[in-house]
Scaffold this motif. Sequence first.
Motif, PDB file in Angstrom:
ATOM      1  N   GLU A 231      52.952  46.947  30.908  1.00  0.00           N
ATOM      2  CA  GLU A 231      52.455  46.023  31.955  1.00  0.00           C
ATOM      3  C   GLU A 231      53.614  45.396  32.722  1.00  0.00           C
ATOM      4  O   GLU A 231      53.805  45.699  33.871  1.00  0.00           O
ATOM      5  CB  GLU A 231      51.513  44.933  31.391  1.00  0.00           C
ATOM      6  CG  GLU A 231      50.545  45.379  30.290  1.00  0.00           C
ATOM      7  CD  GLU A 231      49.544  46.445  30.712  1.00  0.00           C
ATOM      8  OE1 GLU A 231      49.700  47.031  31.776  1.00  0.00           O
ATOM      9  OE2 GLU A 231      48.620  46.725  29.913  1.00  0.00           O
ATOM     10  N   LYS A 247      48.126  40.839  22.058  1.00  0.00           N
ATOM     11  CA  LYS A 247      49.004  41.381  23.108  1.00  0.00           C
ATOM     12  C   LYS A 247      50.101  40.395  23.528  1.00  0.00           C
ATOM     13  O   LYS A 247      50.992  40.751  24.298  1.00  0.00           O
ATOM     14  CB  LYS A 247      48.145  41.811  24.306  1.00  0.00           C
ATOM     15  CG  LYS A 247      48.821  42.826  25.222  1.00  0.00           C
ATOM     16  CD  LYS A 247      47.820  43.501  26.141  1.00  0.00           C
ATOM     17  CE  LYS A 247      48.446  44.214  27.301  1.00  0.00           C
ATOM     18  NZ  LYS A 247      47.448  44.875  28.163  1.00  0.00           N
ATOM     19  N   ARG A 253      54.515  45.464  21.293  1.00  0.00           N
ATOM     20  CA  ARG A 253      54.094  46.442  22.305  1.00  0.00           C
ATOM     21  C   ARG A 253      55.280  47.294  22.756  1.00  0.00           C
ATOM     22  O   ARG A 253      55.162  48.495  22.937  1.00  0.00           O
ATOM     23  CB  ARG A 253      53.487  45.698  23.504  1.00  0.00           C
ATOM     24  CG  ARG A 253      52.695  46.599  24.437  1.00  0.00           C
ATOM     25  CD  ARG A 253      51.886  45.774  25.421  1.00  0.00           C
ATOM     26  NE  ARG A 253      51.106  46.598  26.309  1.00  0.00           N
ATOM     27  CZ  ARG A 253      49.859  46.994  26.091  1.00  0.00           C
ATOM     28  NH1 ARG A 253      49.229  46.635  24.992  1.00  0.00           N
ATOM     29  NH2 ARG A 253      49.218  47.743  26.963  1.00  0.00           N
TER      30      ARG A 253
HETATM   31  N1  SAM Z   1      43.427  47.640  26.265  1.00  0.00           N
HETATM   32  C1  SAM Z   1      44.504  48.530  26.012  1.00  0.00           C
HETATM   33  C2  SAM Z   1      45.793  47.967  26.518  1.00  0.00           C
HETATM   34  O1  SAM Z   1      45.784  46.992  27.228  1.00  0.00           O
HETATM   35  O2  SAM Z   1      46.821  48.548  26.181  1.00  0.00           O
HETATM   36  C3  SAM Z   1      44.178  49.865  26.612  1.00  0.00           C
HETATM   37  C4  SAM Z   1      44.450  50.090  28.037  1.00  0.00           C
HETATM   38  S1  SAM Z   1      43.736  49.162  29.328  1.00  0.00           S
HETATM   39  C5  SAM Z   1      42.029  49.455  29.140  1.00  0.00           C
HETATM   40  C6  SAM Z   1      44.329  50.253  30.558  1.00  0.00           C
HETATM   41  C7  SAM Z   1      45.353  49.744  31.505  1.00  0.00           C
HETATM   42  O3  SAM Z   1      44.693  49.295  32.673  1.00  0.00           O
HETATM   43  C8  SAM Z   1      46.194  48.568  31.127  1.00  0.00           C
HETATM   44  O4  SAM Z   1      47.273  48.943  30.304  1.00  0.00           O
HETATM   45  C9  SAM Z   1      46.645  48.025  32.467  1.00  0.00           C
HETATM   46  O5  SAM Z   1      47.908  48.511  32.854  1.00  0.00           O
HETATM   47  C10 SAM Z   1      45.617  48.583  33.440  1.00  0.00           C
HETATM   48  N2  SAM Z   1      44.943  47.517  34.200  1.00  0.00           N
HETATM   49  C11 SAM Z   1      44.376  46.410  33.718  1.00  0.00           C
HETATM   50  N3  SAM Z   1      43.906  45.651  34.723  1.00  0.00           N
HETATM   51  C12 SAM Z   1      44.197  46.288  35.878  1.00  0.00           C
HETATM   52  C13 SAM Z   1      43.983  46.001  37.262  1.00  0.00           C
HETATM   53  N4  SAM Z   1      43.385  44.888  37.661  1.00  0.00           N
HETATM   54  N5  SAM Z   1      44.414  46.887  38.179  1.00  0.00           N
HETATM   55  C14 SAM Z   1      45.021  48.022  37.798  1.00  0.00           C
HETATM   56  N6  SAM Z   1      45.243  48.355  36.505  1.00  0.00           N
HETATM   57  C15 SAM Z   1      44.844  47.495  35.550  1.00  0.00           C
END
Ligand code: SAM
Length: 504
Positions: A231, A247, A253
């Motif tokens: 992130e 997190k 991480r």
């Molecule tokens: N929950 C786990 C994690 O955070 O590692 C799995 C992945 S999460 C569902 C998938 C990814 O979506 C995150 O790692 C983040 O980089 C991205 N993400 C979250 N919010 C976002 C947003 N508003 N716009 C674009 N990407 C986003």
Amino acid sequence: MCWYFYDKIKIHMVYLLSLTSLKKTESNFSKEENLKGCEQKMYFIDECKINSFLEDKSLNDEHFQVEILDKAREAKGLSLRESAALLNISSPEVLDKLFQKAKEVKEIIYGNRLVLFAPLYFSNLCVNNCLYCAFRKDNHKLQRKYLTLDEIEEEARILVQQGQKRILLVAGEHPKMAALNFIGEAINRIYKINYSGNNIRRLNVNVAPLCVEDFRTLKSFGIGTYQCFHETYHYETYKKMHPDGPKTDYGWRLYAMDRALQAGIDDVGIGALFGLTNYKFETLGLLSHAFDLDSKYGVGPHTISVPRLEPALNAPAAINPPHAVDDLSFKKIVAVIRLAVPYTGIILSTRERAELRRELFSVGVSQISAGSRTAPGSYKESRESMDEHSLEQFQLGDHRSLDEVVRDCTIQGYLPSFCTACYRSNRTGDRFMELAKSANIGKICLPNAMATFKEYLNDFASEETKVTANKFFQDELNGLEETIKKKTSRMIEQVDSGARDVYL
Ligand code: SAM
Ligand code: SF4
């Protein structure tokens, strides 16, 4: 999470060891600075070094930037300092040269191939509170949903019937979904789907970081890449964006990929969510991560993802990105990553609009998602029939179907590939890297890409797509070097006579 504490102790030992290598940099800090930031200085992300590059005026020098670009054509990668200089390019002429070099390097290693995949979200439950994500636990406006094994299988079957061969399994972090045997059973069910010889042949996974023991279990399910985005590599921003939940732990991480590699998962995918902090800092953090993995394990990340913040329901940092990245800077990021780590796949998702995606393919992207949905269970529903925003993680910029994306790729001169051969032939980790680094991967990938694309054309393409794509396909075949052409033609004959999953 049986080995959690053991792993934590191990990580702290790694930090202590890494202090030795940071000694030189440490001596440059004042005592107060040392005490203030001592926690983050233990990581391999050297904020001081990155900041010193960002402040170094000599890296704005156009002659120096052009010199780096001339060298970059060799596709041997860049140092962090050189990458910082390229991120500073402001002259339109030098910027054009950057894009041109990135295009050349992409062509040397990946040719015109674009590997396709789709994400499958199986749960939007989450115990974290990431300020940019609609799945965050305090978002009471989101409708929570997690899929049963039958529902996961149903979603995967829909993707198979669209022509997809690769799936990325995605979920929020939640004890309910964290049971590894559940994920294992889901993977097992997905791999078993068979639709006239068409199936999912590579399952990648993007879930919260695990301990070594659990990564070993995950590997035993036959996954392809383990993917996790840091992130933001900027420590203070990271702390602000992740106010509670597991997190919050930056180090846990950051070292997820080390644990995954130690557990025997050969292919790992890293990424940063652009828009949370200064994009130059973020790119250098991301590259530091890639260089660190390469230096420690002799294998860099298999892929680098470049998600950019998109609007998300009731997610303050997504609605007002603290450091929004404009399109031109975003293109610069992709081009610099391509030159800095030429051997690594760059993934671009459907977060971005179709026009920008087309532009970014040329400067280094090698894998793309298509026909994606980011809400659990949403492949089953038509977009019109469901209130997608009430369930989804963030909004997408490209809503086209897989068929439309495939057609468009061929119109733009890109070869859609559904190839998964490396993973199934055990060409993973260092064996894949060796081929990629020596730019020899194309000799294998090209016939495989053509054969899998032919499968798609025969089984799934719409009539409209067949018209443009068949001509493109024939031109590609005719343009191949003689020995590769012979090999490819034999594979195509097999596909045309009904064989499926033909690969080298
Ligand atoms: N929950 C786990 C994690 O955070 O590692 C799995 C992945 S999460 C569902 C998938 C990814 O979506 C995150 O790692 C983040 O980089 C991205 N993400 C979250 N919010 C976002 C947003 N508003 N716009 C674009 N990407 C986003
Ligand atoms: Fe949860 Fe991942 Fe969203 Fe954070 S990014 S709230 S961990 S799903």
